[in-house]
Structure formats: C-alpha cells, structure tokens
Design an enzyme around this catalytic site. Sequence first.
Site, PDB file in Angstrom:
ATOM      1  N   GLU A 333       0.827  -1.221   0.000  1.00 50.13           N
ATOM      2  CA  GLU A 333       0.000   0.000   0.000  1.00 50.13           C
ATOM      3  C   GLU A 333       0.855   1.261   0.000  1.00 50.13           C
ATOM      4  O   GLU A 333       0.449   2.285  -0.527  1.00 50.13           O
ATOM      5  CB  GLU A 333      -0.930   0.026   1.225  1.00 50.13           C
ATOM      6  CG  GLU A 333      -2.264  -0.642   0.967  1.00 50.13           C
ATOM      7  CD  GLU A 333      -3.314  -0.393   2.047  1.00 50.13           C
ATOM      8  OE1 GLU A 333      -3.020   0.254   3.069  1.00 50.13           O
ATOM      9  OE2 GLU A 333      -4.442  -0.875   1.872  1.00 50.13           O
ATOM     10  N   HIS A 362      10.364 -25.877   1.194  1.00 48.85           N
ATOM     11  CA  HIS A 362       9.781 -27.040   0.520  1.00 48.85           C
ATOM     12  C   HIS A 362       8.671 -26.618  -0.440  1.00 48.85           C
ATOM     13  O   HIS A 362       7.875 -27.443  -0.867  1.00 48.85           O
ATOM     14  CB  HIS A 362       9.239 -28.022   1.563  1.00 48.85           C
ATOM     15  CG  HIS A 362      10.304 -28.510   2.497  1.00 48.85           C
ATOM     16  ND1 HIS A 362      10.938 -29.726   2.338  1.00 48.85           N
ATOM     17  CD2 HIS A 362      10.880 -27.920   3.576  1.00 48.85           C
ATOM     18  CE1 HIS A 362      11.848 -29.872   3.288  1.00 48.85           C
ATOM     19  NE2 HIS A 362      11.835 -28.789   4.047  1.00 48.85           N
ATOM     20  N   LYS A 476     -13.745   0.755  -4.437  1.00 45.93           N
ATOM     21  CA  LYS A 476     -14.756   1.219  -3.473  1.00 45.93           C
ATOM     22  C   LYS A 476     -15.887   1.978  -4.182  1.00 45.93           C
ATOM     23  O   LYS A 476     -17.048   1.885  -3.799  1.00 45.93           O
ATOM     24  CB  LYS A 476     -14.109   2.111  -2.410  1.00 45.93           C
ATOM     25  CG  LYS A 476     -13.291   1.323  -1.398  1.00 45.93           C
ATOM     26  CD  LYS A 476     -12.768   2.189  -0.284  1.00 45.93           C
ATOM     27  CE  LYS A 476     -11.889   1.378   0.651  1.00 45.93           C
ATOM     28  NZ  LYS A 476     -11.146   2.193   1.606  1.00 45.93           N
TER      29      LYS A 476
HETATM   30  O1  PA5 Z   1      -3.789   0.976   5.956  1.00 43.67           O
HETATM   31  C1  PA5 Z   1      -4.920   1.342   5.733  1.00 43.67           C
HETATM   32  O2  PA5 Z   1      -5.225   2.546   5.731  1.00 43.67           O
HETATM   33  C2  PA5 Z   1      -6.029   0.348   5.489  1.00 43.67           C
HETATM   34  O3  PA5 Z   1      -5.558  -0.948   5.445  1.00 43.67           O
HETATM   35  C3  PA5 Z   1      -7.050   0.442   6.611  1.00 43.67           C
HETATM   36  O4  PA5 Z   1      -6.434   0.163   7.834  1.00 43.67           O
HETATM   37  C4  PA5 Z   1      -8.204  -0.521   6.361  1.00 43.67           C
HETATM   38  O5  PA5 Z   1      -8.810  -0.239   5.133  1.00 43.67           O
HETATM   39  C5  PA5 Z   1      -9.229  -0.404   7.467  1.00 43.67           C
HETATM   40  O6  PA5 Z   1      -9.700   0.896   7.537  1.00 43.67           O
HETATM   41  P1  PA5 Z   1     -10.431   1.398   8.821  1.00 43.67           P
HETATM   42  O7  PA5 Z   1      -9.496   1.352   9.963  1.00 43.67           O
HETATM   43  O8  PA5 Z   1     -10.864   2.800   8.492  1.00 43.67           O
HETATM   44  O9  PA5 Z   1     -11.612   0.491   9.057  1.00 43.67           O
END
Ligand code: PA5
Length: 493
Positions: A333, A362, A476
């Site tokens: 990310e 393995h 989304k």
């Molecule tokens: O790193 C990030 O921003 C995402 O992985 C969020 O943690 C994930 O989408 C969960 O979001 P939230 O904490 O708003 O529910």
Amino acid sequence: MDNVLRLDSGFAFDFSNLFGPGRVTQEDVASVAAKLAAAHSAVERMRATGVVEGHLSKDGAPELVLFTQLPYVQEGNLNTPSSVRRLLSFGEGLRHHTDAVVSFGIGGSFLGNKVLFDVQCGEFWNSKDTQARNGWPKCYFSGNNIDPRRTSELLAQLLAEAKSKAASGSYAEPYRVLLIVISKSGATLDTMSTFMVMLDALQAQAPQIEVAVAVVTGPPVAGEPTLLGRLAEERNWPVFAVPDGVGGRFSVFSEVGLLLGACVGFDIEAFLAGARSMDEACRTPEVRRNPALWNAALKYLAAQRCGCRTEIFMPYGDYLKSTAEWYVQLLAESLGKRLDRTGREVHYGRTPVVAVGTTDMHAQTQLHQDGPRDKVVQFVQVDRWAEDPLIPDLFPAVPKLTEISGLPMSRALDAALASNATALAADGRLTATFHLPEMNAFHLGELLYILALSIAYEGELAGVDAFDQPGVEAYKKILGPLLQEQRRVRTGC
Ligand code: PA5
C-alpha cells in the site's frame, strides 16, 4: 567495513548478500548520495513537524504524518504515560473476569494486532485453560473478511464456550465476551458487518452471555465523530484513539495495536521502547549506520540496478508469519504507486511475498533459487529461543536420523536458514537477514519499526507518497453502488 549493522540491543541487519560486487555496489550507493541525503532530511522534517511534501489525505487536504511520534511516550506525544496506564488498567480489568475478546478490524486495523497476538500467545492460546493463560481472556479475530462460514463458526464457538461454562457449574457467572471494534474511518464494511452479526447474535443470548464493546476509532471529521465513534457515544462504550496522522499500516504502535496487546498481557511498554530504540538508531545521516535508511537504500537500489521487483519476506519461525503478512500491506500500500510526486506515471512498487522458513524451503525456494532473478529475499532470524527441545537419538540404528540427533531444534533451524542463504548467494541471488536476539516485545518493536521507517525513506528515494492509497478508491466506488443495488433488489427499498 563489516557487512552487519549491529545495534547495542543485539538487533542486527546482515546485508552481506545484498551489498558488494555483483550485488548492490558502493558505486550504486554513491550515485544516489544526493537522494539519500535528501531522504534523510525529509524524514527528519517529518519527525519534527509531521510534514511530508505533497502528502494529502484521501479528501485531498494536506495531512500530517505522525507515526514516528508514537514511541516517544514520556515526551507525551500521541501515546502518553497516562494513555498507556489506561490501556494497561483496561487490560488488567479483563483478567480472571472476561472469558474472550473478539477483535474486529481489517487491513491496518487487523494485521498488526495479529502479529502481537501471535508473538505473545502462539497457536494454542485458546485451547489453554484460564490458569495457563494467566487469567487473560481467549482471543479471536473477525472482520478481516466478510466470510459467512467463518463468522458463523466463530459465533458457534463462542456459544459453545458459553454453554460449557454454564455446564461447568458456574450458573451464576455469565460467559463474558468483549468485542473490540477497530476502524479509523469508523464505517468499514467488512468490520462493521461482522461486528453487527456477532453483537446481535450474542446479545440474544443474555443473560447467559454478557457482551461488552470497546471501540478504537479515528478523531471527529469536521466536528462530527466517526460513525463508530457516534455509536460508542450513544451507548457509553469505552473509546480508544487512532490519532490523526497515523495511517492504518503504521497504527500498530498506536492504541489500535496497544489495546489488543494489553488485553492479552503483551508488554506494550517494552514494545514501544523497542520502537523508540530503533527510531533513535535511525537518526544519523550516515547511511551505513542508519539501519532503516540503509535497508531502504539497498532495497531501492536492488530494484533499480539489479531488477529485484519482488521482495520475499521470510522469517524463520511460525509465529512470525503474521509479521510477513503485516509487511505485505505495509510495502504494497505504501510504495505501490502509479504517480510520483511530480505527477509522472512511474508505476513504482515491489511485490511483497509471504514465506516462512523452513516451510517454504519445501515450496517456494525452488523458484527463489532457479526462477527469474527479480527477487530479494529478506530473512528474519531469531537468535535465542525460550523453548528449544533437543532432538533425541531415538533411532540410533538409522544413520540419517542420528545425523540430526543431539541438536537443539534452533540449531537445525539456523542451519536451514544458513544453507538457504548460502545457496542463493552462490548463484548471485540477493538476500539479507534481520536478527532478533529473542522473540519478545522489545525486539518485535524494533523489527516492525525498522520496516515502517524504511518505507518512509524509500518513498522519498522513489519520489512517491508512501502514506496515501488512492488505488483502493477505484473498487470502493464500484462496491458502494453495487451493494445498494443488491439491497434494493432484496428488500425492495
Ligand atoms: O492501511 C490502511 O489505511 C487500510 O488498510 C485500513 O487500515 C483498512 O482499510 C481499514 O480501515 P479502517 O481502519 O478505516 O476500518
């Protein structure tokens, strides 16, 4: 110069098989000296002010990046002595009282918590009795998928535990379960849907089951609490904070990770002290003495100069598999970006892969050894194990088995790692090793923190914003209307 960077704590970064002739070279490093100096200055500025050039929130507003403040508890930044005391006393309050905790969250609101749980509790925690758990509750995770079968099975498990508690004679005592709901945005579909299914079903079992809820959520936006924050306010649920400026993938050092840790007896103070100690070791502008900057530089150059666009994260130890999973999100990310800061299409990123030694020797090692030369393998080695059974000489007449007898299991594990690293290096494959002196909260804090800070440095080297995730908005935008449409078809409204 030694090819191992050792810290006073015993934590070490061995880059012998990543740096040198035929690998990332001194000339490669020298050629990006100006970039490295700029990356160091940018991260120092981020530390001092939270400002990261060009970083915007998903609403397009400038946003500070503050995760580097989290380990500095005594200074009273985002974690303070009193916030840590509150967490510890909340956790302590569950001992010999609450039967089980269910932690709901996904992505950054799940992955780090699983790491802390695995290192603290291991695989068999929930099968142990209360005494063996030292009074701490059982712990389950949910919300990290919208999986109907697992959700139903978890519910059935909790109901069965409640029934068995009642049958054990303590009729006066309800089965007590705490649901910890973690969402920075406060409205994530996966988290909230599983939470609602579980809360509804468990509440229907009152008074045999007593349900409590605690919430970890982000601050109000434009004066309005998050949806989860509002529910908590209305229902008087205790609220813990995901601070502004701390993104999900950096939030294990905030109350997101610390609350769950405090609920299972994980030493959250040692964890933060480990993160702090690593941060302090990473202040120097001397690239080869700054572990996170050096790691970032080598990985960046391994990609640019040696074509290593895949990183295999391979801890030797089952309970560090979730650390590899946490790292996958952090790397993917943070650095997987279409545009650089100037708006140029760069499609930057390195594909992270989870592997576990010896398991994946393995399974994946064939590919690492003979497949495309596009990988760097990052090992993690634990130097001393608290438990370390001796392999007995059980079948003295079988030479193949006597070869390994008399060895502690850890020696066999280390030998497996060493042989894997040597074989890969002999073929010019790039690897590096992080050494944890022991698998404990302090060294885990060091490990997770060096990885988080390396990402900040590499974002600077690559010229990309390591703290946004615009790519996840694409699906989304499709999912929201799709769900609305399905609801309309099913319910007619
Ligand atoms: O790193 C990030 O921003 C995402 O992985 C969020 O943690 C994930 O989408 C969960 O979001 P939230 O904490 O708003 O529910």
